[in-house]
Design an enzyme around this catalytic site. Structure first.
Site, PDB file in Angstrom:
ATOM      1  N   MET A 151      50.668-100.826  -8.626  1.00  0.00           N
ATOM      2  CA  MET A 151      51.637 -99.735  -9.225  1.00  0.00           C
ATOM      3  C   MET A 151      51.238 -98.522  -8.187  1.00  0.00           C
ATOM      4  O   MET A 151      51.563 -97.202  -8.983  1.00  0.00           O
ATOM      5  CB  MET A 151      51.322 -99.587 -10.516  1.00  0.00           C
ATOM      6  CG  MET A 151      51.702-100.706 -11.600  1.00  0.00           C
ATOM      7  SD  MET A 151      53.575-101.021 -11.354  1.00  0.00           S
ATOM      8  CE  MET A 151      53.952 -99.755 -12.780  1.00  0.00           C
ATOM      9  N   ALA A 153      52.777 -96.480  -6.309  1.00  0.00           N
ATOM     10  CA  ALA A 153      53.981 -95.271  -6.250  1.00  0.00           C
ATOM     11  C   ALA A 153      53.921 -94.662  -7.579  1.00  0.00           C
ATOM     12  O   ALA A 153      54.144 -93.464  -7.733  1.00  0.00           O
ATOM     13  CB  ALA A 153      55.163 -95.892  -5.816  1.00  0.00           C
ATOM     14  N   TYR A 154      54.063 -95.278  -8.532  1.00  0.00           N
ATOM     15  CA  TYR A 154      54.157 -94.896 -10.088  1.00  0.00           C
ATOM     16  C   TYR A 154      52.775 -94.239 -10.536  1.00  0.00           C
ATOM     17  O   TYR A 154      53.123 -93.023 -10.805  1.00  0.00           O
ATOM     18  CB  TYR A 154      54.347 -96.410 -10.977  1.00  0.00           C
ATOM     19  CG  TYR A 154      54.666 -95.971 -12.335  1.00  0.00           C
ATOM     20  CD1 TYR A 154      55.771 -95.358 -12.687  1.00  0.00           C
ATOM     21  CD2 TYR A 154      53.749 -96.065 -13.394  1.00  0.00           C
ATOM     22  CE1 TYR A 154      56.116 -95.092 -14.241  1.00  0.00           C
ATOM     23  CE2 TYR A 154      53.948 -95.687 -14.726  1.00  0.00           C
ATOM     24  CZ  TYR A 154      55.057 -95.205 -15.265  1.00  0.00           C
ATOM     25  OH  TYR A 154      55.408 -94.898 -16.534  1.00  0.00           O
ATOM     26  N   CYS A 155      51.780 -94.771 -10.053  1.00  0.00           N
ATOM     27  CA  CYS A 155      50.557 -94.032 -10.346  1.00  0.00           C
ATOM     28  C   CYS A 155      50.488 -92.659  -9.726  1.00  0.00           C
ATOM     29  O   CYS A 155      49.989 -91.684 -10.183  1.00  0.00           O
ATOM     30  CB  CYS A 155      49.116 -94.751 -10.185  1.00  0.00           C
ATOM     31  SG  CYS A 155      48.984 -96.371 -11.022  1.00  0.00           S
ATOM     32  N   LYS A 158      53.105 -90.147 -11.213  1.00  0.00           N
ATOM     33  CA  LYS A 158      52.647 -89.622 -12.545  1.00  0.00           C
ATOM     34  C   LYS A 158      51.242 -88.988 -12.375  1.00  0.00           C
ATOM     35  O   LYS A 158      51.328 -87.779 -13.150  1.00  0.00           O
ATOM     36  CB  LYS A 158      52.279 -90.978 -13.479  1.00  0.00           C
ATOM     37  CG  LYS A 158      53.603 -91.546 -13.879  1.00  0.00           C
ATOM     38  CD  LYS A 158      54.583 -90.689 -14.495  1.00  0.00           C
ATOM     39  CE  LYS A 158      55.867 -91.621 -15.140  1.00  0.00           C
ATOM     40  NZ  LYS A 158      56.892 -90.927 -15.917  1.00  0.00           N
TER      41      LYS A 158
END
Ligand SMILES: NC(=O)c1ccc[n+]([C@@H]2O[C@H](COP(=O)([O-])OP(=O)(O)OC[C@H]3O[C@@H](n4cnc5c(N)ncnc54)[C@H](OP(=O)(O)O)[C@@H]3O)[C@@H](O)[C@H]2O)c1
Length: 238
Positions: A151, A153-155, A158
């Protein structure tokens, strides 16, 4: 919650999931709420559902990653209401699990554009409409402080949005605008279909519970510092 009546609110990504739950609870206490999202049909469904529940609210199609669409959104808020009390930067997206060597640059950019750049674009457009007592809530994730393999890109988005949020808080402190980092754990919404469709939904909390925590923070008197809301399943992990 009486002090929230008559306030002007924008909830990005307010057409479903956590966003629609926050919009519903804001509308229920008498806020004038505008929800946004990209898919017009999902927005229309949300508006029809609200109307059937007796709540009036506006919807505007707007992609948080598009500078021009964000500009149009906040121009229409300015024209209609002249000010903004609550900005809920909630729009977000995840991505299919993929290790860094298998993640496309396009996918990485899409996730950063929505979760990080989108939060910046909406905030920048909203600040001129906000005065003392206004509140900005940035919906981040436990992924802002905790990493999950597959994950990236998400981490990264965020974590970047958390740094953005903390910087923003310092910049707006003097103006009396509060900035809140919302850090939910696992919440039962459609976002899970993007990376773990068979995740155990029964172990997650509901979007309504997250919305209740946001409402509590918004109702705190001016001068109260609530910088962060962490909310998730009591078990911590799934
Ligand atoms: N569910 C969880 O476990 C969890 C945990 C921690 C944090 N969060 C965060 O909570 C927020 C809401 O997620 P959710 O779980 O409620 O997911 P969701 O059910 O998938 O809802 C996402 C919302 O964001 C909108 N959206 C997505 N991309 C957008 C864009 N580029 N511009 C404008 N709107 C956009 C979607 O509408 P369209 O697709 O029509 O645009 C939808 O209204 C996200 O920021 C997510 O990262 C969720």
């Amino acid at each position: 919650m009486q002090q929230l009546a008559g306030k002007i609110a924008v909830v990005t990504g307010g057409s479903r999931g956590i966003g629609v739950a926050i919009a519903r609870q804001l509308a229920a206490v008498g806020c004038a709420v505008t929800i946004t999202g990209r898919d017009p049909q999902t927005l229309e469904r949300a508006v029809a559902q609200f109307r059937s529940e007796g709540f009036a609210l506006e919807a505007q199609r707007s992609d948080v990653g598009s500078e021009s669409e964000v500009k149009n959104l906040f121009s229409s808020i300015k024209n209609r209401f002249g000010k903004l009390d609550y900005l809920i930067n909630n729009a977000g997206t995840a991505h299919a699990l993929a290790s860094v060597d298998r993640l496309s640059a396009e996918e990485f950019r899409r996730v950063v554009d929505t979760n990080l750049t989108g939060t910046f674009l909406c905030t920048r457009a909203a600040i001129p409409l906000m005065g003392a007592g206004a509140v900005i809530v940035n919906n981040l994730s436990v992924a802002a402080t905790q990493v999950f393999a597959g994950m990236s890109a998400y981490c990264a988005a965020k974590a970047g949005a958390l740094a953005f949020t903390n910087t923003l808080r310092e910049e707006l402190r003097e103006k009396g605008i509060r900035v809140l980092a919302l850090i939910p754990g696992a919440v039962d919404t459609e976002i899970w279909n993007q990376f773990w469709p068979e995740a155990p939904r029964e172990k997650m909390i509901s979007a309504e519970d997250v919305a209740r925590a946001v409402m509590l923070a918004l109702s705190m008197p001016r001068g109260t510092s609530v910088d962060e809301i962490r909310i998730g399943p009591a078990t911590g992990t799934l």
